[in-house]
Motif scaffolding. Structure first.
Motif, PDB file in Angstrom:
ATOM      1  N   ALA A 212      -0.141   7.242 -11.366  1.00  0.00           N
ATOM      2  CA  ALA A 212       0.664   7.518 -10.188  1.00  0.00           C
ATOM      3  C   ALA A 212       1.972   8.209 -10.574  1.00  0.00           C
ATOM      4  O   ALA A 212       2.427   9.129  -9.884  1.00  0.00           O
ATOM      5  CB  ALA A 212       0.948   6.229  -9.424  1.00  0.00           C
TER       6      ALA A 212
ATOM      7  N   SER B 116       0.814  -1.215   0.000  1.00  0.00           N
ATOM      8  CA  SER B 116       0.000   0.000   0.000  1.00  0.00           C
ATOM      9  C   SER B 116       0.845   1.261   0.000  1.00  0.00           C
ATOM     10  O   SER B 116       0.405   2.325  -0.431  1.00  0.00           O
ATOM     11  CB  SER B 116      -0.935   0.014   1.217  1.00  0.00           C
ATOM     12  N   GLY B 117       2.096   1.177   0.481  1.00  0.00           N
ATOM     13  CA  GLY B 117       2.947   2.355   0.548  1.00  0.00           C
ATOM     14  C   GLY B 117       3.407   2.856  -0.801  1.00  0.00           C
ATOM     15  O   GLY B 117       3.972   3.952  -0.902  1.00  0.00           O
ATOM     16  N   SER B 118       3.198   2.072  -1.873  1.00  0.00           N
ATOM     17  CA  SER B 118       3.650   2.493  -3.200  1.00  0.00           C
ATOM     18  C   SER B 118       2.697   3.485  -3.851  1.00  0.00           C
ATOM     19  O   SER B 118       3.023   4.083  -4.875  1.00  0.00           O
ATOM     20  CB  SER B 118       3.797   1.266  -4.106  1.00  0.00           C
ATOM     21  N   ARG B 119       1.527   3.679  -3.278  1.00  0.00           N
ATOM     22  CA  ARG B 119       0.534   4.572  -3.857  1.00  0.00           C
ATOM     23  C   ARG B 119       0.739   6.009  -3.396  1.00  0.00           C
ATOM     24  O   ARG B 119       1.190   6.264  -2.284  1.00  0.00           O
ATOM     25  CB  ARG B 119      -0.874   4.120  -3.452  1.00  0.00           C
ATOM     26  N   VAL B 120       0.410   6.939  -4.272  1.00  0.00           N
ATOM     27  CA  VAL B 120       0.439   8.349  -3.904  1.00  0.00           C
ATOM     28  C   VAL B 120      -0.802   8.642  -3.064  1.00  0.00           C
ATOM     29  O   VAL B 120      -1.919   8.332  -3.470  1.00  0.00           O
ATOM     30  CB  VAL B 120       0.449   9.255  -5.149  1.00  0.00           C
ATOM     31  N   SER B 121      -0.610   9.214  -1.892  1.00  0.00           N
ATOM     32  CA  SER B 121      -1.741   9.504  -1.016  1.00  0.00           C
ATOM     33  C   SER B 121      -1.764  10.994  -0.685  1.00  0.00           C
ATOM     34  O   SER B 121      -0.728  11.658  -0.672  1.00  0.00           O
ATOM     35  CB  SER B 121      -1.674   8.677   0.269  1.00  0.00           C
ATOM     36  N   PHE B 122      -2.943  11.514  -0.402  1.00  0.00           N
ATOM     37  CA  PHE B 122      -3.122  12.916  -0.108  1.00  0.00           C
ATOM     38  C   PHE B 122      -3.851  13.085   1.220  1.00  0.00           C
ATOM     39  O   PHE B 122      -4.583  12.192   1.658  1.00  0.00           O
ATOM     40  CB  PHE B 122      -3.937  13.622  -1.205  1.00  0.00           C
ATOM     41  N   ARG B 123      -3.659  14.211   1.857  1.00  0.00           N
ATOM     42  CA  ARG B 123      -4.448  14.628   2.997  1.00  0.00           C
ATOM     43  C   ARG B 123      -5.388  15.739   2.543  1.00  0.00           C
ATOM     44  O   ARG B 123      -5.040  16.541   1.669  1.00  0.00           O
ATOM     45  CB  ARG B 123      -3.549  15.174   4.120  1.00  0.00           C
ATOM     46  N   GLN B 124      -6.572  15.801   3.122  1.00  0.00           N
ATOM     47  CA  GLN B 124      -7.483  16.897   2.829  1.00  0.00           C
ATOM     48  C   GLN B 124      -7.098  18.089   3.697  1.00  0.00           C
ATOM     49  O   GLN B 124      -6.974  17.976   4.915  1.00  0.00           O
ATOM     50  CB  GLN B 124      -8.925  16.473   3.109  1.00  0.00           C
TER      51      GLN B 124
ATOM     52  N   ARG C 143       3.282  11.943  -9.345  1.00  0.00           N
ATOM     53  CA  ARG C 143       4.583  12.216  -8.726  1.00  0.00           C
ATOM     54  C   ARG C 143       5.330  13.309  -9.504  1.00  0.00           C
ATOM     55  O   ARG C 143       5.984  14.163  -8.898  1.00  0.00           O
ATOM     56  CB  ARG C 143       5.417  10.932  -8.678  1.00  0.00           C
TER      57      ARG C 143
END
Length: 280
Positions: free
Chosen positions: A216, A28-36, A220
């Motif tokens: 993805a 799961s750490g390979s995905r780009v994640s965002f915070r609102q 990046r």
């Protein structure tokens, strides 16, 4: 980062029990994640559990409710749910074996790695792995994990075993209503031959490394460009997210004050000590 076991128990084949651990096969750490982020303040958006007309509520005051056809809720305490004892909470017994090709792709859910829990378990583990490999079969069983009982298929994967959770029959929608409108006419033979030739020409052994997540990658690249630009809007991390321990102290103090108020101020020291032990 070391992998953390999601389940520990026994993999059982007849009278043979093998201590094993189950780890997620997904990275799961390979995905780009965002915070609102709140546009005006630049602070992260948080979510609170609230009740209409009451406001925020504490986790200890939340129960599980099953909605009935009449719209009412059957309330269940966490202890009542935990009291349901299933053998599959600690044991994954292989009760049936099938040809791997018999399980259609639509039934597969998520992949997990099954590894021996210690050195003593490796011999029996290898026997099961090699037997499945030689017979070209997958073992079926059930296990309880994260509050749900899963149907599972176990099969060899490299030097180890792969477990894939499967959907139950009731989880899959009937395809007939969606496919029934497709006319069952005979396919034009010439067109069929051309399509078959195209498939043959592009046929090759499966290699997942030949494919990449272009979306993805583009994300990046966008983030890298934005980081290098001085015109990019930025929000400073005020450190609020790191002060959760301090907030827990505040929450604990609030809970203690509420407990003291409910007890009428009697035996304050013993009541506070009891609440603190529960909170920790």
């Amino acid at each position: 980062m070391a992998s953390r076991a999601l389940w520990k128990g026994q993999l059982r084949l007849s009278l043979v029990s093998i201590p094993v651990e189950i780890h997620s096969a997904r990275n799961s750490g390979s995905r780009v994640s965002f915070r609102q982020i709140h546009r005006d303040s630049g602070k992260p958006v948080r979510y609170q559990k609230t009740v209409q007309g009451i406001g925020p509520v504490e986790s200890d005051d939340i129960m599980k409710g099953y909605e009935t056809d009449s719209g009412d809720y059957i309330l269940l305490e966490p202890d009542e749910i935990d009291a349901i004892k299933l053998d599959t909470r600690k044991t994954l017994e292989l009760v049936q074996f099938v040809e791997t090709s018999e399980i259609a792709p639509i039934w597969f859910d998520r992949p997990y790695y099954v590894v021996p829990a210690d050195d003593l378990a490796e011999d029996a583990y290898r026997v099961v792995r090699d037997a499945l490999r030689q017979s070209k079969k997958a073992g079926l069983g059930q296990l309880t994990m994260r509050g749900k009982e899963y149907l599972c298929a176990i099969r060899p994967c490299g030097d180890g075993l792969l477990m894939e959770t499967l959907h139950y029959e009731t989880d899959i929608r009937d395809a007939d209503p969606l496919f029934s409108s497709i006319a069952d006419d005979a396919t034009d033979q010439e067109l069929l031959e051309v399509a078959t030739q195209l498939i043959d020409r592009k046929t090759a052994p499966f290699d997942a490394s030949a494919f990449e997540d272009h979306y993805a990658g583009a994300l990046r690249d966008l983030i890298d460009r934005k980081m290098k630009s001085k015109k990019t809007p930025r929000a400073k991390n005020s450190g609020d997210e790191r002060s959760s321990e301090g907030e827990n102290v505040v929450d604990l103090m609030d809970a203690l004050k509420k407990s003291l108020k409910q007890s009428g101020g009697k035996s304050g020291k013993s009541g506070a000590g009891t609440r603190r032990r529960k909170a920790s």
